[in-house]
Design a protein around this motif. Structure first.
Motif, PDB file in Angstrom:
ATOM      1  N   SER A   1       1.143  -1.555  -0.124  1.00  0.00           N
ATOM      2  CA  SER A   1       0.081   0.035   0.048  1.00  0.00           C
ATOM      3  C   SER A   1       0.992   1.467  -0.198  1.00  0.00           C
ATOM      4  CB  SER A   1      -1.124   0.163   1.008  1.00  0.00           C
ATOM      5  OG  SER A   1      -0.125  -0.468   2.152  1.00  0.00           O
ATOM      6  N   ASP A   2       0.440   2.554  -0.047  1.00  0.00           N
ATOM      7  CA  ASP A   2       1.356   3.697  -0.107  1.00  0.00           C
ATOM      8  C   ASP A   2       2.207   3.287   0.389  1.00  0.00           C
ATOM      9  OD1 ASP A   2      -1.756   3.688  -1.405  1.00  0.00           O
ATOM     10  OD2 ASP A   2      -1.449   6.202  -0.480  1.00  0.00           O
ATOM     11  N   GLU A   3       2.216   3.426   1.920  1.00  0.00           N
ATOM     12  CA  GLU A   3       3.243   3.968   3.029  1.00  0.00           C
ATOM     13  C   GLU A   3       3.397   2.442   3.384  1.00  0.00           C
ATOM     14  OE1 GLU A   3       0.516   5.947   3.513  1.00  0.00           O
ATOM     15  OE2 GLU A   3       0.992   7.555   2.737  1.00  0.00           O
ATOM     16  N   HIS A   4       3.263   1.192   3.577  1.00  0.00           N
ATOM     17  CA  HIS A   4       3.958   0.031   3.981  1.00  0.00           C
ATOM     18  C   HIS A   4       3.815  -1.043   2.927  1.00  0.00           C
ATOM     19  CE1 HIS A   4       1.126   2.100   6.528  1.00  0.00           C
ATOM     20  NE2 HIS A   4       1.978   0.991   7.857  1.00  0.00           N
ATOM     21  N   THR A   5       4.672  -2.767   3.294  1.00  0.00           N
ATOM     22  CA  THR A   5       4.147  -3.194   2.403  1.00  0.00           C
ATOM     23  C   THR A   5       4.621  -4.490   3.782  1.00  0.00           C
ATOM     24  OG1 THR A   5       5.938  -2.382   0.591  1.00  0.00           O
ATOM     25  CG2 THR A   5       6.195  -5.248   1.047  1.00  0.00           C
ATOM     26  N   VAL A   6       3.537  -5.614   3.007  1.00  0.00           N
ATOM     27  CA  VAL A   6       3.166  -6.634   4.052  1.00  0.00           C
ATOM     28  C   VAL A   6       3.961  -7.830   3.601  1.00  0.00           C
ATOM     29  CG1 VAL A   6       1.476  -7.905   5.690  1.00  0.00           C
ATOM     30  CG2 VAL A   6       0.783  -5.658   4.955  1.00  0.00           C
ATOM     31  N   LEU A   7       5.247  -8.622   4.741  1.00  0.00           N
ATOM     32  CA  LEU A   7       5.361  -9.748   4.594  1.00  0.00           C
ATOM     33  C   LEU A   7       4.895 -10.559   4.978  1.00  0.00           C
ATOM     34  CD1 LEU A   7       8.999  -8.488   4.092  1.00  0.00           C
ATOM     35  CD2 LEU A   7       7.985  -8.582   2.373  1.00  0.00           C
ATOM     36  N   MET A   8       4.955 -12.348   4.170  1.00  0.00           N
ATOM     37  CA  MET A   8       4.434 -13.264   4.618  1.00  0.00           C
ATOM     38  C   MET A   8       5.300 -14.574   4.702  1.00  0.00           C
ATOM     39  SD  MET A   8       1.203 -12.403   5.501  1.00  0.00           S
ATOM     40  CE  MET A   8       0.761 -13.916   6.063  1.00  0.00           C
ATOM     41  N   ARG A   9       5.721 -14.586   6.517  1.00  0.00           N
ATOM     42  CA  ARG A   9       6.853 -15.632   6.756  1.00  0.00           C
ATOM     43  C   ARG A   9       6.470 -17.052   5.532  1.00  0.00           C
ATOM     44  NH1 ARG A   9       9.342 -16.073  11.414  1.00  0.00           N
ATOM     45  NH2 ARG A   9       7.269 -14.832  12.362  1.00  0.00           N
ATOM     46  N   THR A  10       6.822 -17.535   4.224  1.00  0.00           N
ATOM     47  CA  THR A  10       6.885 -19.023   4.131  1.00  0.00           C
ATOM     48  C   THR A  10       7.700 -19.803   4.788  1.00  0.00           C
ATOM     49  OG1 THR A  10       8.379 -18.172   2.450  1.00  0.00           O
ATOM     50  CG2 THR A  10       6.141 -17.606   2.006  1.00  0.00           C
ATOM     51  N   SER A  11       8.947 -19.764   5.352  1.00  0.00           N
ATOM     52  CA  SER A  11      10.130 -20.659   5.797  1.00  0.00           C
ATOM     53  C   SER A  11      10.666 -19.996   7.165  1.00  0.00           C
ATOM     54  CB  SER A  11      10.714 -21.069   5.082  1.00  0.00           C
ATOM     55  OG  SER A  11      11.706 -19.887   4.760  1.00  0.00           O
ATOM     56  N   ASP A  12      11.148 -20.681   7.607  1.00  0.00           N
ATOM     57  CA  ASP A  12      12.583 -20.667   8.438  1.00  0.00           C
ATOM     58  C   ASP A  12      13.202 -19.486   8.035  1.00  0.00           C
ATOM     59  OD1 ASP A  12      10.530 -20.639  10.335  1.00  0.00           O
ATOM     60  OD2 ASP A  12      10.852 -22.772  11.115  1.00  0.00           O
ATOM     61  N   ALA A  13      13.584 -19.998   6.682  1.00  0.00           N
ATOM     62  CA  ALA A  13      14.835 -18.954   6.718  1.00  0.00           C
ATOM     63  C   ALA A  13      15.833 -17.700   6.761  1.00  0.00           C
ATOM     64  CB  ALA A  13      15.009 -19.537   4.755  1.00  0.00           C
ATOM     65  N   THR A  14      14.992 -17.046   7.510  1.00  0.00           N
ATOM     66  CA  THR A  14      14.961 -15.656   8.111  1.00  0.00           C
ATOM     67  C   THR A  14      15.022 -14.742   9.065  1.00  0.00           C
ATOM     68  OG1 THR A  14      16.013 -15.327   5.662  1.00  0.00           O
ATOM     69  CG2 THR A  14      15.839 -13.138   7.291  1.00  0.00           C
ATOM     70  N   PRO A  15      14.769 -15.749  10.244  1.00  0.00           N
ATOM     71  CA  PRO A  15      13.432 -14.772  11.447  1.00  0.00           C
ATOM     72  C   PRO A  15      13.850 -13.441  11.326  1.00  0.00           C
ATOM     73  CG  PRO A  15      15.678 -15.655  11.777  1.00  0.00           C
ATOM     74  CD  PRO A  15      15.938 -15.659  10.385  1.00  0.00           C
ATOM     75  N   ILE A  16      12.915 -12.958  11.316  1.00  0.00           N
ATOM     76  CA  ILE A  16      12.737 -11.161  11.455  1.00  0.00           C
ATOM     77  C   ILE A  16      12.177 -10.925  13.219  1.00  0.00           C
ATOM     78  CG2 ILE A  16      11.155  -9.280  10.821  1.00  0.00           C
ATOM     79  CD1 ILE A  16      11.728 -10.028   7.781  1.00  0.00           C
ATOM     80  N   LYS A  17      12.822 -10.288  13.359  1.00  0.00           N
ATOM     81  CA  LYS A  17      11.870  -8.812  14.687  1.00  0.00           C
ATOM     82  C   LYS A  17      11.883  -7.740  14.339  1.00  0.00           C
ATOM     83  CE  LYS A  17      16.351  -8.421  17.084  1.00  0.00           C
ATOM     84  NZ  LYS A  17      17.083  -8.381  15.840  1.00  0.00           N
ATOM     85  N   ILE A  18      11.444  -7.106  15.103  1.00  0.00           N
ATOM     86  CA  ILE A  18      10.774  -6.347  15.240  1.00  0.00           C
ATOM     87  C   ILE A  18      11.295  -5.310  14.791  1.00  0.00           C
ATOM     88  CG2 ILE A  18       9.936  -5.466  17.376  1.00  0.00           C
ATOM     89  CD1 ILE A  18       7.123  -3.631  15.933  1.00  0.00           C
ATOM     90  N   GLY A  19      11.726  -4.114  14.000  1.00  0.00           N
ATOM     91  CA  GLY A  19      13.274  -3.125  13.878  1.00  0.00           C
ATOM     92  C   GLY A  19      14.006  -3.314  13.375  1.00  0.00           C
ATOM     93  N   ASP A  20      13.983  -4.653  12.927  1.00  0.00           N
ATOM     94  CA  ASP A  20      14.810  -4.615  12.155  1.00  0.00           C
ATOM     95  C   ASP A  20      15.331  -4.629  10.314  1.00  0.00           C
ATOM     96  OD1 ASP A  20      16.079  -7.134  13.306  1.00  0.00           O
ATOM     97  OD2 ASP A  20      15.048  -8.869  12.356  1.00  0.00           O
TER      98      ASP A  20
END
Lengths: 396, 396
Positions: free
Chosen positions: A337-356
């Protein structure tokens, strides 16, 4: 400073209102020496190693030949990149808009071709004034209509300005340009005879050919374009007029344009950055290998179960060729959307935490660059320089 | 100034190179009093009569109620428009980005809510400094994570800054925000107890609901969003804490949000301009009628048989919701590229000649505005004012 909050609940405009402490007026996402992971977001990131490889691989295509390289600055809009292209051997740059050309001339690039028609009294007059102001820098423009050519000649005469002029030939783009060789020769006769003009030759670009996915189709489209350009050139030569330059081609057809025997100058643009869309072209082992050097850096601003939301959307990368792609495994784009991209997890290949921080590959480099003020030039994870995008937003 | 053209055929960068005559640094496409047809292109055109109708029709929805209107400035990014919204009765504006909020505060709008999370040490620190600099102006921000809330509280304390804070509730957008009412209540307890924060309430926006085409579906989506917001509010009230403001909703659901009995504040954005995409919504006779007031003006730069090429492409209007549409009969969009739109003639309804100006209706107003520097405010075919788009490109 009197302030009545009660009465300002509706009509909240203050007249005598000044910041108490100065905030830097310009937001610059990074400075030299910063780590990539500390760059503020959204930011446009350039991988200098890959960028420099792209520069030298393009020049290798013309090594040992008389073919000139005039990269298209519509891609990067950045004086620093134009200067690096010229240091690598380019003769100057192409621009698509007068505003871009002005930015390149102001950035001390002294040979600029506007690969486009300039129409309208006020813009034509500004074109003439820019040519005069930056003389003896070389400024060229395209024409495809004799009435417009007459109007431009009159304006140049009144401004005491001279211009390099090229005829745009429609070689398969079905957009601007003349397709009939006789019409080309007639316009050439006028341009050749106008004292304010220096007739240089033909602009012959087929953008559609660049993105033909299969190698045979792309090669055939490039050959067809070159043949049409040659027919237009021959019609001019048959009238006893010179036609020194045939300029055109792009990143996708560079190797074919170079070998065509028709083009005297090539105009690759996207090769410096590349993008998701160009990556979909079938690879030709005989063509130069360009690699993605441009990314958008975003921050994970919200994380809910398997859903990560980034702080960069379609105001930070263009989506005309689809969404930007994560430059890492294990996540796919669900929504932009205008100011956001929503990602969905498909595997555990790249752990993500808030602020990354997350790197995305733009789907289409040119309009993505136009959304940013700065290019953050990095090498091996560290910021080496921050370059202004001089012609950003200069769409006129 | 010595200049050797021979040696500069490759490597065309001049070191001692200055324009001989000054060109105005800023290109401004028009000035007050100009006729619309004389505006330089591409340019963003506002029809003031329609714009003013849209302003008053939105305010009519809340007339006689306690409902507050806080229009979203992500749409227009323009201080002058924000001020006119406030003069019409709005309490302030929403922004999506800190950079937008700074531009609005600098434009003397003294009540700004960032309807978004701000994450990352450097941006949070800048947020705190902006709040302090513009104090006593009101600056709010959204949170959906307690760790981020703790970090922001510590930064505010170190900067001696205070902030209005709201919890973002996910009411159907599936993006940022908490969906579990108990999690909302837990975060509210922390925010309520933090001395640097003023906990104001909930931000509950469902963007997806705005574009449900059918009236029953749109109404149902708005009701579902309001119910989720009410559940989150009730969880906070059940803990004995206040929850003064429920802010959210948008242009497509304005009438339903206003009648929900849940929202205390509505956030319409697109209503000032409208666009092709909003025009696809089925009209509800009980909802306010907003009309398109925003256009992109382009020039016919090339004309070949039944094909007219305009000098505005996807760098002058966004295409994430499809191409811009001609605001006249007899031509359809065949193709949009970076700097061009190709129109094909479908009837003789509107004769076109080279140099003519053409009005297009953007498909999506927000990202289109972000591509421009100026809004050309017109009335009955004449320019009344030229407004800078203060937060243009402020995507951070």
């Amino acid at each position: 400073m009197a302030l009545d909050w009660t009465s300002s609940e509706r009509g909240a405009v203050l007249k005598e209102f000044r910041p108490r402490r100065t905030i830097p007026a310009d937001w610059i996402p990074a400075q030299a020496g910063d780590l990539l992971k500390d760059v503020d977001t959204p930011a446009l990131i350039l991988d200098l190693d890959k960028f420099e490889d792209n520069l030298s691989r393009a020049m290798a295509v013309v090594a040992g030949s008389n073919l000139r390289v005039r990269p298209h600055a519509k891609t990067h809009k950045c004086g620093e990149i134009a200067r690096r292209q010229i240091e690598a051997g380019a003769v100057g740059v192409c621009c698509q808009k007068l505003g871009e050309a002005e930015a390149m001339l102001a950035a001390k690039v002294n040979d600029v071709l506007i690969t486009n028609e300039i129409v309208g009294e006020s813009k034509m007059r500004r074109l003439a004034r820019v040519a005069l102001a930056y003389n003896p820098a070389r400024l060229g423009v395209c024409l495809d209509n004799i009435d417009i050519a007459r109007q431009l000649a009159a304006i140049c005469a009144s401004e005491q300005a001279e211009l390099d002029v090229y005829i745009e030939v429609d070689v398969g783009q079905n957009r601007c340009g003349l397709s009939d060789p006789q019409a080309v020769a007639e316009l050439a006769a006028f341009l050749h005879g106008a004292t304010v003009f220096h007739f240089r030759g033909l602009h012959a670009y087929s953008g559609l050919a660049q993105h033909r996915r299969g190698v045979p189709e792309r090669r055939a489209a490039a050959q067809a374009a070159a043949q049409r350009a040659a027919a237009a050139r021959d019609a001019i030569l048959a009238q006893g007029m010179p036609c020194e330059i045939i300029t055109g081609g792009g990143t996708g057809t560079l190797a074919y344009d170079a070998r065509s025997g028709v083009y005297t100058e090539v105009q690759p643009g996207s090769y410096v950055f590349m993008d998701v869309d160009y990556s979909k072209n079938e690879r030709d082992v005989e063509a130069p290998l360009f690699d993605v050097s441009l990314f958008v850096l975003a921050t994970v601003m919200s994380l809910q179960q398997d859903r990560a939301t980034l702080d960069a959307g379609l105001k930070a990368f263009s989506t005309d060729m689809g969404p930007a792609h994560p430059a890492f495994e294990g996540w796919r784009v669900r929504n932009v959307s205008d100011e956001h991209t929503v990602l969905m997890r498909t595997s555990d290949a790249t752990p993500i935490k808030i602020g990354d921080k997350a790197l995305l590959v733009p789907s289409h480099c040119d309009p993505t660059v136009n959304l940013h003020e700065w290019i953050i030039a990095t090498r091996k994870g560290r910021v080496e320089a921050v370059w202004p995008i001089d012609a950003r937003g200069k769409i006129y």
